[in-house]
Design a protein around this motif. Structure first.
Motif, mmCIF file in Angstrom:
data_model
loop_
_atom_site.group_PDB
_atom_site.id
_atom_site.type_symbol
_atom_site.label_atom_id
_atom_site.label_comp_id
_atom_site.label_asym_id
_atom_site.label_seq_id
_atom_site.Cartn_x
_atom_site.Cartn_y
_atom_site.Cartn_z
ATOM 1 N N ILE A 91 0.852 -1.187 0.000
ATOM 2 C CA ILE A 91 0.000 0.000 0.000
ATOM 3 C C ILE A 91 0.889 1.238 0.000
ATOM 4 N N ILE A 92 0.477 2.259 -0.745
ATOM 5 C CA ILE A 92 1.095 3.582 -0.649
ATOM 6 C C ILE A 92 0.026 4.505 -0.078
ATOM 7 N N THR A 93 0.357 5.181 1.012
ATOM 8 C CA THR A 93 -0.559 6.190 1.539
ATOM 9 C C THR A 93 0.030 7.561 1.243
ATOM 10 N N ILE A 94 -0.844 8.469 0.853
ATOM 11 C CA ILE A 94 -0.389 9.810 0.515
ATOM 12 C C ILE A 94 -1.136 10.824 1.375
ATOM 13 N N ASP B 31 0.583 -0.546 11.507
ATOM 14 C CA ASP B 31 0.984 -1.835 12.073
ATOM 15 C C ASP B 31 0.407 -3.039 11.342
ATOM 16 N N THR B 32 -0.408 -2.791 10.331
ATOM 17 C CA THR B 32 -1.121 -3.913 9.718
ATOM 18 C C THR B 32 -0.823 -4.156 8.255
ATOM 19 N N ALA B 33 -0.077 -3.278 7.613
ATOM 20 C CA ALA B 33 0.122 -3.431 6.172
ATOM 21 C C ALA B 33 1.574 -3.150 5.793
ATOM 22 N N ASP B 34 1.969 -3.686 4.646
ATOM 23 C CA ASP B 34 3.242 -3.340 4.026
ATOM 24 C C ASP B 34 2.985 -1.996 3.355
ATOM 25 N N CYS B 35 3.388 -0.947 4.008
ATOM 26 C CA CYS B 35 2.905 0.377 3.658
ATOM 27 C C CYS B 35 4.060 1.363 3.470
ATOM 28 N N LEU B 36 4.040 2.087 2.356
ATOM 29 C CA LEU B 36 4.952 3.190 2.115
ATOM 30 C C LEU B 36 4.170 4.467 2.398
ATOM 31 N N THR B 37 4.571 5.209 3.431
ATOM 32 C CA THR B 37 3.847 6.423 3.803
ATOM 33 C C THR B 37 4.551 7.643 3.223
ATOM 34 N N VAL B 38 3.758 8.502 2.588
ATOM 35 C CA VAL B 38 4.290 9.624 1.826
ATOM 36 C C VAL B 38 3.592 10.911 2.257
#
Length: 194
Positions: free
Chosen positions: A5-8, A112-119
């Protein structure tokens, strides 16, 4: 295997929504922004306009005012209910598929629940003001005021529900200045990091 997941998160007028959509298109994965509003509306019965406004923006730019706003005798508010439903929808999407999620504290919800790239996407006020005049038809005379108010309300919402400072670099893996880099370069960077 976990979905990626990518969060923006983004400053108003920085082009974060566009960067999210274009990144998702290049990666061939869905982007959830306005689509989140539709999903939350289905779950809650709230009007889409209410969700768009209250699902990411605090009623006031003051954290303290939001702590007491619109509470029932049990201390709950419609915004708290909306937060819980929004959180549930974001968690379900991350479980279901790889995607890009724009805004709505997704970086915090998925921490804490995902393979996540936070942007976090930002730009200086002059570039953002220029963009909202072009993109949203804002008047040339006071876009800075709208930028300031929107960002203050986003920051208050983020702090209220996450207890973290919105835009603080330590809360994100990547911070990109779209005013300096441009939309296309930001998309290129994010797709390369995926």
């Amino acid at each position: 295997m976990r979905n990626r997941i990518i969060t923006i998160s983004r400053e108003f007028g920085s082009g974060g929504r566009t960067i999210g959509r274009e990144t998702a298109a290049k990666l061939g994965i869905p982007c959830y922004d306005h689509e989140l509003i539709d999903k939350i509306a289905e779950k809650t019965g709230f009007a889409k306009g209410y969700i768009a406004e209250r699902g990411e923006y605090a009623a006031s730019s003051s954290w303290l005012a939001n702590a007491f706003a619109d509470r029932d005798y049990n201390g709950r508010s419609n915004q708290d209910y909306l937060w819980n439903m929004q959180r549930q929808v974001i968690l379900e999407l991350a479980e279901k598929e790889s995607c890009v999620i724009v805004g709505r504290c997704a970086d915090y919800i998925l921490r804490d629940t995902a393979d996540c790239l936070t942007v976090f996407i930002h730009a200086d006020k002059a570039k953002r003001a220029e963009r909202i005049v072009k993109q949203y038809g804002e008047r040339d005379d006071a876009p800075e005021k709208r930028l300031k108010e929107k960002d203050k309300r986003r920051a208050a919402y983020y702090q209220f529900y996450t207890d973290l400072k919105w835009g603080a670099v330590e809360n994100y893996h990547v911070a990109l200045d779209s005013g300096v880099l441009g939309i296309e370069k930001c998309v290129e960077i994010l797709t390369s990091l995926y």
